[in-house]
Design an enzyme around this catalytic site. Structure first.
Site, PDB file in Angstrom:
ATOM      1  N   PRO A 275      -6.610  -9.917  -0.310  1.00  0.00           N
ATOM      2  CA  PRO A 275      -6.005  -8.632  -0.664  1.00  0.00           C
ATOM      3  C   PRO A 275      -6.420  -8.176  -2.059  1.00  0.00           C
ATOM      4  O   PRO A 275      -6.572  -8.980  -2.979  1.00  0.00           O
ATOM      5  CB  PRO A 275      -4.505  -8.929  -0.628  1.00  0.00           C
ATOM      6  CG  PRO A 275      -4.399 -10.385  -0.936  1.00  0.00           C
ATOM      7  CD  PRO A 275      -5.646 -11.026  -0.372  1.00  0.00           C
ATOM      8  N   GLY A 276      -6.650  -6.894  -2.199  1.00  0.00           N
ATOM      9  CA  GLY A 276      -6.910  -6.303  -3.508  1.00  0.00           C
ATOM     10  C   GLY A 276      -5.826  -5.284  -3.797  1.00  0.00           C
ATOM     11  O   GLY A 276      -4.855  -5.546  -4.510  1.00  0.00           O
ATOM     12  N   CYS A 343     -17.116  18.501 -16.715  1.00  0.00           N
ATOM     13  CA  CYS A 343     -17.781  19.708 -16.221  1.00  0.00           C
ATOM     14  C   CYS A 343     -18.211  19.563 -14.774  1.00  0.00           C
ATOM     15  O   CYS A 343     -19.407  19.540 -14.460  1.00  0.00           O
ATOM     16  CB  CYS A 343     -18.981  20.023 -17.104  1.00  0.00           C
ATOM     17  SG  CYS A 343     -18.495  20.094 -18.827  1.00  0.00           S
TER      18      CYS A 343
HETATM   19  C1  LIG Z   1     -12.841  -4.568  -1.064  1.00  0.00           C
HETATM   20  C2  LIG Z   1     -12.752  -5.843  -0.333  1.00  0.00           C
HETATM   21  C3  LIG Z   1     -11.518  -6.501  -0.199  1.00  0.00           C
HETATM   22  C4  LIG Z   1     -10.230  -5.929  -0.725  1.00  0.00           C
HETATM   23  O1  LIG Z   1      -9.865  -4.751  -0.071  1.00  0.00           O
HETATM   24  P1  LIG Z   1      -8.413  -4.128  -0.319  1.00  0.00           P
HETATM   25  O2  LIG Z   1      -8.392  -2.960   0.602  1.00  0.00           O
HETATM   26  O3  LIG Z   1      -8.324  -3.747  -1.744  1.00  0.00           O
HETATM   27  O4  LIG Z   1      -7.406  -5.167   0.054  1.00  0.00           O
HETATM   28  C5  LIG Z   1     -11.501  -7.718   0.441  1.00  0.00           C
HETATM   29  N1  LIG Z   1     -12.629  -8.262   0.947  1.00  0.00           N
HETATM   30  C6  LIG Z   1     -13.836  -7.661   0.851  1.00  0.00           C
HETATM   31  C7  LIG Z   1     -15.030  -8.313   1.413  1.00  0.00           C
HETATM   32  C8  LIG Z   1     -13.932  -6.431   0.206  1.00  0.00           C
HETATM   33  O5  LIG Z   1     -15.122  -5.829   0.120  1.00  0.00           O
END
Ligand SMILES: *Cc1c(COP(=O)(O)O)cnc(C)c1O
Length: 415
Positions: A275-276, A343
């Site tokens: 998760p990010g 701009c």
């Molecule tokens: C961007 C990415 C994530 C995280 O995605 P989220 O939508 O922020 O949870 C996880 N794994 C891979 C391979 C990614 O490219």
């Protein structure tokens, strides 16, 4: 529960007033809540506690060293997509042994560095990349643990720029090819099949695409098991969305775990999640100040001191972020387009927002903890904003605002 709340009409980040932060550190600045990140991490950890799980935070969402250090202390592993992100994890005190390395076009020097650092696993996205990793592993005498990123061809129903699990996307290998490549890995002395992975897109608000993806992924795991290739882990990627608007509702990690449960049950597998956004998205604000209010025949504009170079998501994805006055004044609200000084007509942060503001008012742009600062640039020779981490009643400047000197420190005039 949000860590950003109003008290007597003034917005607070945990116990610190946002107007004090703006006075102390200037605007625009990103403000993160430590408690918000801790809570979302713990929600994930507890939802997935039934299985041996590693949460590999997707560093690209927010790669400030202070955030990485916090997550490392919470026990997180990391999902990196470049050599630079790997160095950040190491610098922040993260454990390279808990790193998975994703990304479609890993360079040879990045692969070498990752092998030396002893990362847990390479998420492989093509036959060509598998061959490169194998030859480097052989040359270095360090066997590489690999996982194939499968492209399950499911539609994640998200913005096309952040959907990654469709056949036409550049990501991953098709299921049939994955099967072939695992046979090849099994023959190699320099590769070890650690697991399998997928990541179908970002900002998913519906769990059905995950379900469809798991069906294909776990079927392949069973087929491989049947022919003697026993994987250690399944990595189901990231992608869980957050509610940016009041009209949206995002499934939480508990609901995600329910979809996963029947697949994990009775299989001796470790789970990895990446998760990010779901960990840090709601944990950040961007504070900015109204420079001018401009009224035209068609529209009212709030011209603020933040711009697309500070927060790209509205320009890039037409993303919607909540915008509120840091101090809620009594008075009539008006509809404003909130725009920056850059701009480009795409330099907008929000359109048709109801606000009661005047020149000099502070605004907070909400839910910018993920894909906020990391996408900031110096376009228009603007200095990237400061970043502040709030912990209770304490505020830490975790990245200084860039200086004019830094803007051209590395440039050279020939002659
Ligand atoms: C961007 C990415 C994530 C995280 O995605 P989220 O939508 O922020 O949870 C996880 N794994 C891979 C391979 C990614 O490219």
């Amino acid at each position: 529960m949000s860590q950003f709340t109003y008290r007597d009409n003034l917005l607070y980040a945990e116990e610190v007033s946002c107007s004090k932060l703006a006075d102390a550190y200037g605007t625009p600045c990103y403000v993160y809540s430590k408690a918000a990140i801790q809570h979302s991490y713990q929600a994930y950890a507890s939802a997935l506690q039934h299985w041996p799980t590693r949460i590999c935070y997707a560093v690209k969402a927010n790669s400030n060293l202070a955030i990485l250090s916090l997550l490392a202390q919470l026990g997180a592993g990391f999902d990196v997509v470049s050599g630079g992100e790997l160095e950040r994890v190491i610098r922040a005190g993260g454990d390279a042994g808990k790193v998975v390395f994703s990304g479609v076009a890993k360079r040879a020097d990045e692969i070498r560095r990752a092998l030396l650092a002893g990362i847990y696993c390479f998420n492989i996205e093509s036959r060509e990349e598998l061959e490169r990793v194998e030859s480097i592993a052989k040359e270095m005498g360090i066997p590489a643990r690999v996982s194939l990123r499968v492209n399950p061809d499911v539609n994640p129903s998200t913005h096309p720029y952040i959907s990654t699990g469709l056949k036409e996307n550049k990501f991953g290998v098709e299921i049939d090819q994955a099967w072939e490549l695992y046979q090849r890995i099994a023959q190699s002395r320099d590769l070890h099949a650690a697991g399998i992975d997928c990541h179908i897109g970002s900002q998913l608000l519906d769990l059905a695409p995950f379900q469809a993806c798991f069906e294909k992924l776990f079927e392949l795991v069973d087929r491989l098991h049947g022919c003697g290739i026993a994987l250690q882990h399944v990595d189901v990627g990231g992608g869980l969305g957050i509610a940016y608007t009041h009209r949206e509702s995002a499934p939480g990690p508990q609901e995600f775990a329910k979809v996963l449960a029947p697949f994990m049950q009775d299989r001796q597998l470790e789970l990895i999640v990446e998760p990010g956004r779901a960990l840090v998205g709601a944990a950040g604000l961007l504070l900015c100040r109204v420079e001018y209010l401009k009224h035209t025949a068609q529209k009212n504009f709030a011209l603020v001191d933040a711009a697309m170079n500070d927060l790209l998501r509205p320009s890039l994805y037409s993303a919607w972020h909540g915008i509120s006055a840091v101090y809620k004044e009594a008075g009539d609200e008006m509809l404003y387009d909130v725009v920056g000084p850059v701009c480009e007509s795409s330099d907008w942060l929000g359109s048709q927002r109801s606000l009661c503001i005047k020149q000099g008012s502070l605004l907070a742009i909400h839910d910018v903890g993920a894909y906020g600062f990391v996408m900031a640039s110096n376009y228009n020779s603007r200095m990237r904003p400061a970043e502040i981490l709030v912990d209770g009643d304490q505020a830490w400047l975790v990245r200084k605002r860039e200086s004019i000197e830094q803007l051209f420190a590395d440039e050279i005039i020939p002659g």
